[in-house]
Design an enzyme around this catalytic site. Structure first.
Site, PDB file in Angstrom:
ATOM      1  N   ASP A 153       0.830  -1.205   0.000  1.00  0.00           N
ATOM      2  CA  ASP A 153       0.000   0.000   0.000  1.00  0.00           C
ATOM      3  C   ASP A 153       0.868   1.259   0.000  1.00  0.00           C
ATOM      4  O   ASP A 153       2.000   1.241   0.498  1.00  0.00           O
ATOM      5  CB  ASP A 153      -0.904  -0.018   1.240  1.00  0.00           C
ATOM      6  N   LEU A 206      11.296 -20.082  -5.322  1.00  0.00           N
ATOM      7  CA  LEU A 206      10.236 -19.267  -4.722  1.00  0.00           C
ATOM      8  C   LEU A 206       8.911 -19.415  -5.478  1.00  0.00           C
ATOM      9  O   LEU A 206       8.880 -19.334  -6.699  1.00  0.00           O
ATOM     10  CB  LEU A 206      10.666 -17.786  -4.758  1.00  0.00           C
ATOM     11  N   HIS A 212       2.615   3.479  -8.962  1.00  0.00           N
ATOM     12  CA  HIS A 212       2.518   2.058  -9.318  1.00  0.00           C
ATOM     13  C   HIS A 212       3.748   1.630 -10.126  1.00  0.00           C
ATOM     14  O   HIS A 212       4.267   0.529  -9.937  1.00  0.00           O
ATOM     15  CB  HIS A 212       1.240   1.792 -10.129  1.00  0.00           C
TER      16      HIS A 212
HETATM   17  C1  FPP Z   1      -1.739   0.109  -3.547  1.00  0.00           C
HETATM   18  O1  FPP Z   1      -1.343   1.446  -3.460  1.00  0.00           O
HETATM   19  C2  FPP Z   1      -1.281  -0.510  -4.791  1.00  0.00           C
HETATM   20  C3  FPP Z   1      -2.066  -1.076  -5.757  1.00  0.00           C
HETATM   21  C4  FPP Z   1      -3.533  -1.182  -5.625  1.00  0.00           C
HETATM   22  C5  FPP Z   1      -1.523  -1.612  -7.008  1.00  0.00           C
HETATM   23  C6  FPP Z   1      -0.268  -2.388  -6.806  1.00  0.00           C
HETATM   24  C7  FPP Z   1       0.247  -2.838  -8.098  1.00  0.00           C
HETATM   25  C8  FPP Z   1       1.551  -2.793  -8.439  1.00  0.00           C
HETATM   26  C9  FPP Z   1       2.649  -2.318  -7.558  1.00  0.00           C
HETATM   27  C10 FPP Z   1       1.934  -3.349  -9.742  1.00  0.00           C
HETATM   28  C11 FPP Z   1       2.264  -4.763  -9.439  1.00  0.00           C
HETATM   29  C12 FPP Z   1       2.958  -5.457 -10.476  1.00  0.00           C
HETATM   30  C13 FPP Z   1       3.332  -6.741 -10.321  1.00  0.00           C
HETATM   31  C14 FPP Z   1       4.069  -7.379 -11.413  1.00  0.00           C
HETATM   32  C15 FPP Z   1       3.025  -7.556  -9.125  1.00  0.00           C
HETATM   33  P1  FPP Z   1      -2.458   2.560  -3.466  1.00  0.00           P
HETATM   34  O2  FPP Z   1      -2.703   2.966  -4.864  1.00  0.00           O
HETATM   35  O3  FPP Z   1      -3.652   2.053  -2.731  1.00  0.00           O
HETATM   36  O4  FPP Z   1      -1.769   3.705  -2.668  1.00  0.00           O
HETATM   37  P2  FPP Z   1      -2.489   4.831  -1.768  1.00  0.00           P
HETATM   38  O5  FPP Z   1      -3.091   4.124  -0.574  1.00  0.00           O
HETATM   39  O6  FPP Z   1      -1.362   5.710  -1.380  1.00  0.00           O
HETATM   40  O7  FPP Z   1      -3.507   5.492  -2.626  1.00  0.00           O
END
Ligand code: FPP
Length: 250
Positions: A24, A135, A41
Protein backbone atom coordinates in the site's frame (compact mmCIF):
# COMPACT_ATOMS: atom_id res chain seq x y z
CA UNK A 1 23.14 -6.05 -0.53
CA UNK A 2 22.48 -5.79 3.20
CA UNK A 3 25.04 -8.37 4.27
CA UNK A 4 24.83 -7.79 8.03
CA UNK A 5 21.04 -8.04 8.11
CA UNK A 6 21.16 -11.17 5.93
CA UNK A 7 23.70 -12.74 8.29
CA UNK A 8 21.55 -11.84 11.29
CA UNK A 9 18.56 -13.55 9.72
CA UNK A 10 20.57 -16.68 8.98
CA UNK A 11 21.95 -16.73 12.55
CA UNK A 12 18.48 -16.26 14.10
CA UNK A 13 17.05 -19.05 11.92
CA UNK A 14 13.41 -20.09 11.59
CA UNK A 15 12.62 -18.05 8.51
CA UNK A 16 8.98 -17.46 7.61
CA UNK A 17 7.97 -20.07 5.03
CA UNK A 18 5.28 -17.83 3.57
CA UNK A 19 5.33 -14.03 3.50
CA UNK A 20 2.24 -12.14 2.36
CA UNK A 21 2.33 -8.43 1.58
CA UNK A 22 -0.32 -5.72 1.29
CA UNK A 23 1.57 -3.31 -0.96
CA UNK A 24 0.00 0.00 0.00
CA UNK A 25 1.01 3.62 -0.48
CA UNK A 26 1.82 3.87 -4.19
CA UNK A 27 -0.62 6.73 -4.72
CA UNK A 28 0.58 8.69 -1.70
CA UNK A 29 4.21 8.13 -2.67
CA UNK A 30 3.46 9.75 -6.03
CA UNK A 31 1.34 12.53 -4.55
CA UNK A 32 4.10 13.49 -2.13
CA UNK A 33 6.30 14.07 -5.19
CA UNK A 34 3.64 15.92 -7.17
CA UNK A 35 3.47 13.03 -9.60
CA UNK A 36 0.38 11.24 -10.98
CA UNK A 37 -0.75 8.20 -8.97
CA UNK A 38 0.27 5.86 -11.75
CA UNK A 39 3.90 6.92 -11.29
CA UNK A 40 3.63 5.36 -7.82
CA UNK A 41 2.52 2.06 -9.32
CA UNK A 42 5.37 2.19 -11.83
CA UNK A 43 7.91 2.70 -9.03
CA UNK A 44 6.06 0.04 -7.02
CA UNK A 45 7.03 -2.49 -9.65
CA UNK A 46 10.69 -1.80 -8.84
CA UNK A 47 9.97 -2.71 -5.22
CA UNK A 48 8.21 -5.88 -6.39
CA UNK A 49 11.26 -6.85 -8.42
CA UNK A 50 13.65 -6.28 -5.51
CA UNK A 51 11.48 -8.03 -2.91
CA UNK A 52 10.96 -11.06 -5.19
CA UNK A 53 14.70 -11.29 -5.83
CA UNK A 54 15.61 -11.06 -2.14
CA UNK A 55 12.94 -13.57 -1.08
CA UNK A 56 14.33 -16.02 -3.64
CA UNK A 57 17.91 -15.43 -2.54
CA UNK A 58 17.31 -15.92 1.19
CA UNK A 59 15.17 -19.02 0.71
CA UNK A 60 11.57 -17.93 1.32
CA UNK A 61 9.24 -20.60 -0.11
CA UNK A 62 6.07 -18.58 -0.79
CA UNK A 63 5.51 -14.88 -1.35
CA UNK A 64 1.97 -13.60 -1.87
CA UNK A 65 1.52 -10.06 -3.16
CA UNK A 66 -1.86 -8.34 -2.88
CA UNK A 67 -1.65 -6.89 -6.36
CA UNK A 68 -5.25 -6.04 -7.18
CA UNK A 69 -8.24 -6.52 -4.90
CA UNK A 70 -11.85 -7.25 -5.86
CA UNK A 71 -12.62 -3.74 -4.61
CA UNK A 72 -9.88 -2.07 -6.69
CA UNK A 73 -12.18 -2.33 -9.73
CA UNK A 74 -14.04 0.63 -8.21
CA UNK A 75 -11.08 2.96 -8.82
CA UNK A 76 -11.21 5.45 -11.70
CA UNK A 77 -11.23 3.59 -15.03
CA UNK A 78 -8.01 5.25 -16.11
CA UNK A 79 -6.12 4.00 -13.06
CA UNK A 80 -7.52 0.48 -13.38
CA UNK A 81 -6.44 0.35 -17.01
CA UNK A 82 -2.98 1.68 -16.14
CA UNK A 83 -2.50 -0.99 -13.44
CA UNK A 84 -3.66 -3.78 -15.78
CA UNK A 85 -1.32 -2.57 -18.52
CA UNK A 86 1.57 -2.32 -16.07
CA UNK A 87 0.87 -5.77 -14.74
CA UNK A 88 0.81 -7.43 -18.13
CA UNK A 89 3.85 -5.47 -19.33
CA UNK A 90 5.81 -6.40 -16.21
CA UNK A 91 4.98 -10.10 -16.44
CA UNK A 92 5.87 -10.23 -20.13
CA UNK A 93 9.14 -8.41 -19.50
CA UNK A 94 10.16 -10.32 -16.39
CA UNK A 95 8.89 -13.85 -16.94
CA UNK A 96 12.07 -15.17 -18.59
CA UNK A 97 14.17 -13.80 -15.78
CA UNK A 98 11.82 -15.26 -13.18
CA UNK A 99 11.96 -18.61 -14.97
CA UNK A 100 15.76 -18.50 -15.11
CA UNK A 101 15.78 -17.89 -11.37
CA UNK A 102 13.60 -20.96 -10.75
CA UNK A 103 10.62 -18.85 -9.60
CA UNK A 104 7.19 -20.43 -9.95
CA UNK A 105 4.45 -17.93 -10.74
CA UNK A 106 0.95 -18.58 -9.46
CA UNK A 107 -2.19 -16.57 -8.88
CA UNK A 108 -5.11 -16.44 -6.48
CA UNK A 109 -8.36 -14.59 -7.15
CA UNK A 110 -10.84 -14.45 -9.98
CA UNK A 111 -8.68 -14.21 -13.11
CA UNK A 112 -11.84 -14.20 -15.23
CA UNK A 113 -12.42 -10.58 -14.15
CA UNK A 114 -9.18 -9.48 -15.83
CA UNK A 115 -9.01 -8.14 -19.39
CA UNK A 116 -8.49 -11.07 -21.74
CA UNK A 117 -4.88 -10.23 -22.61
CA UNK A 118 -3.88 -9.72 -18.95
CA UNK A 119 -5.48 -13.04 -18.01
CA UNK A 120 -3.73 -14.82 -20.87
CA UNK A 121 -0.37 -13.24 -20.02
CA UNK A 122 -0.71 -14.51 -16.47
CA UNK A 123 -1.74 -18.01 -17.54
CA UNK A 124 1.23 -18.17 -19.94
CA UNK A 125 3.59 -17.20 -17.12
CA UNK A 126 2.05 -19.75 -14.76
CA UNK A 127 2.37 -22.45 -17.42
CA UNK A 128 5.98 -21.60 -18.30
CA UNK A 129 7.14 -21.71 -14.67
CA UNK A 130 4.94 -24.49 -13.29
CA UNK A 131 7.75 -26.99 -12.73
CA UNK A 132 10.13 -24.57 -11.03
CA UNK A 133 11.16 -25.45 -7.50
CA UNK A 134 12.33 -22.11 -6.08
CA UNK A 135 10.24 -19.27 -4.72
CA UNK A 136 6.49 -19.60 -5.32
CA UNK A 137 5.42 -16.07 -6.29
CA UNK A 138 1.67 -15.80 -5.79
CA UNK A 139 -0.06 -12.76 -7.23
CA UNK A 140 -3.45 -11.99 -5.70
CA UNK A 141 -5.43 -10.64 -8.66
CA UNK A 142 -9.03 -9.56 -8.44
CA UNK A 143 -8.81 -11.21 -5.04
CA UNK A 144 -11.16 -10.68 -2.14
CA UNK A 145 -11.20 -12.95 0.87
CA UNK A 146 -14.94 -12.77 1.50
CA UNK A 147 -15.56 -13.67 -2.14
CA UNK A 148 -13.10 -16.54 -1.79
CA UNK A 149 -14.89 -17.81 1.33
CA UNK A 150 -18.31 -17.60 -0.35
CA UNK A 151 -16.91 -19.49 -3.34
CA UNK A 152 -15.65 -22.21 -0.99
CA UNK A 153 -19.03 -22.48 0.78
CA UNK A 154 -20.68 -22.75 -2.61
CA UNK A 155 -18.30 -25.47 -3.79
CA UNK A 156 -18.89 -27.48 -0.61
CA UNK A 157 -22.67 -27.07 -0.95
CA UNK A 158 -22.45 -28.27 -4.57
CA UNK A 159 -20.42 -31.32 -3.53
CA UNK A 160 -22.94 -32.20 -0.84
CA UNK A 161 -25.85 -31.77 -3.26
CA UNK A 162 -24.12 -33.99 -5.79
CA UNK A 163 -23.46 -36.60 -3.10
CA UNK A 164 -19.68 -36.23 -3.44
CA UNK A 165 -19.30 -35.17 0.18
CA UNK A 166 -21.16 -35.68 3.46
CA UNK A 167 -22.05 -32.83 5.80
CA UNK A 168 -19.93 -34.33 8.58
CA UNK A 169 -16.90 -34.22 6.30
CA UNK A 170 -16.76 -30.44 6.49
CA UNK A 171 -13.57 -29.76 8.43
CA UNK A 172 -10.85 -27.12 8.49
CA UNK A 173 -8.84 -29.31 6.12
CA UNK A 174 -11.63 -30.05 3.62
CA UNK A 175 -12.74 -26.42 3.70
CA UNK A 176 -9.18 -25.14 3.07
CA UNK A 177 -9.02 -27.35 -0.01
CA UNK A 178 -11.79 -25.27 -1.61
CA UNK A 179 -9.90 -22.00 -1.24
CA UNK A 180 -7.70 -20.44 -3.91
CA UNK A 181 -4.78 -21.13 -1.57
CA UNK A 182 -5.08 -24.91 -1.74
CA UNK A 183 -1.57 -26.39 -1.38
CA UNK A 184 -0.16 -23.11 -0.08
CA UNK A 185 0.67 -23.02 3.64
CA UNK A 186 -0.88 -20.22 5.70
CA UNK A 187 1.25 -17.07 5.79
CA UNK A 188 3.66 -16.85 8.71
CA UNK A 189 4.27 -13.15 8.26
CA UNK A 190 1.91 -10.56 6.80
CA UNK A 191 3.44 -7.18 6.00
CA UNK A 192 1.35 -4.09 5.30
CA UNK A 193 3.14 -1.01 4.06
CA UNK A 194 1.78 2.53 3.80
CA UNK A 195 0.82 3.15 7.42
CA UNK A 196 -2.73 1.75 7.46
CA UNK A 197 -3.66 -0.81 10.12
CA UNK A 198 -6.27 -3.01 8.49
CA UNK A 199 -6.60 -6.33 6.68
CA UNK A 200 -8.64 -5.05 3.69
CA UNK A 201 -10.29 -8.34 2.76
CA UNK A 202 -6.97 -10.20 2.39
CA UNK A 203 -6.47 -13.86 3.44
CA UNK A 204 -9.02 -13.71 6.29
CA UNK A 205 -9.16 -17.47 6.83
CA UNK A 206 -5.47 -18.06 6.16
CA UNK A 207 -4.16 -15.39 8.53
CA UNK A 208 -5.77 -16.77 11.70
CA UNK A 209 -2.34 -17.21 13.33
CA UNK A 210 -0.20 -15.02 11.10
CA UNK A 211 2.21 -12.49 12.60
CA UNK A 212 1.52 -8.94 11.39
CA UNK A 213 4.16 -6.36 10.59
CA UNK A 214 2.89 -2.85 9.91
CA UNK A 215 5.21 -0.39 8.24
CA UNK A 216 4.67 3.32 7.66
CA UNK A 217 6.89 3.19 4.58
CA UNK A 218 5.12 3.61 1.23
CA UNK A 219 5.43 0.53 -1.00
CA UNK A 220 7.77 2.14 -3.60
CA UNK A 221 10.24 2.79 -0.74
CA UNK A 222 9.93 -0.70 0.77
CA UNK A 223 13.06 -2.47 -0.37
CA UNK A 224 15.55 -5.14 0.75
CA UNK A 225 16.49 -3.37 4.00
CA UNK A 226 12.86 -2.95 5.10
CA UNK A 227 12.01 -6.54 4.18
CA UNK A 228 14.98 -7.94 6.11
CA UNK A 229 14.06 -5.78 9.12
CA UNK A 230 10.54 -7.16 9.06
CA UNK A 231 11.92 -10.70 9.03
CA UNK A 232 14.25 -9.99 11.97
CA UNK A 233 11.24 -8.59 13.85
CA UNK A 234 9.25 -11.74 13.01
CA UNK A 235 12.11 -13.91 14.25
CA UNK A 236 11.95 -12.20 17.65
CA UNK A 237 8.32 -13.20 18.18
CA UNK A 238 7.03 -16.18 20.06
CA UNK A 239 4.26 -17.88 18.15
CA UNK A 240 1.94 -19.55 20.66
CA UNK A 241 -1.00 -20.69 18.51
CA UNK A 242 -3.32 -20.31 21.52
CA UNK A 243 -1.01 -22.03 24.02
CA UNK A 244 0.76 -20.44 27.02
CA UNK A 245 4.28 -19.04 27.12
CA UNK A 246 5.43 -21.95 29.40
CA UNK A 247 3.96 -24.57 27.08
CA UNK A 248 5.72 -23.09 24.09
CA UNK A 249 9.10 -22.63 25.85
CA UNK A 250 9.08 -26.17 27.33
C1 FPP B 1 -1.74 0.11 -3.55
O1 FPP B 1 -1.34 1.45 -3.46
C2 FPP B 1 -1.28 -0.51 -4.79
C3 FPP B 1 -2.07 -1.08 -5.76
C4 FPP B 1 -3.53 -1.18 -5.62
C5 FPP B 1 -1.52 -1.61 -7.01
C6 FPP B 1 -0.27 -2.39 -6.81
C7 FPP B 1 0.25 -2.84 -8.10
C8 FPP B 1 1.55 -2.79 -8.44
C9 FPP B 1 2.65 -2.32 -7.56
C10 FPP B 1 1.93 -3.35 -9.74
C11 FPP B 1 2.26 -4.76 -9.44
C12 FPP B 1 2.96 -5.46 -10.48
C13 FPP B 1 3.33 -6.74 -10.32
C14 FPP B 1 4.07 -7.38 -11.41
C15 FPP B 1 3.02 -7.56 -9.12
P1 FPP B 1 -2.46 2.56 -3.47
O2 FPP B 1 -2.70 2.97 -4.86
O3 FPP B 1 -3.65 2.05 -2.73
O4 FPP B 1 -1.77 3.71 -2.67
P2 FPP B 1 -2.49 4.83 -1.77
O5 FPP B 1 -3.09 4.12 -0.57
O6 FPP B 1 -1.36 5.71 -1.38
O7 FPP B 1 -3.51 5.49 -2.63
Amino acid sequence: MHKLLRKKILDLGDLPTHIAIIMDGNGRWAKSRNMPRVAGHVEGVNSVREIVRVCGEIGISHLTLYTFSSENWNRPKKEVLAIMTLLLGTIKKEIKNLHKNNVRLSTIGNLDDLPKNSKQGMLDGVEMTKDNTGLNLILALSYGSRQELLRAFQRIADKILLGEMKQNQISEESFSRELYTVNIPDPDLLIRTGGEHRISNFLLWQSAYTEFYLSDIYWPDFREKQLLESIVDYQSRQRRFGRTDDQVSA
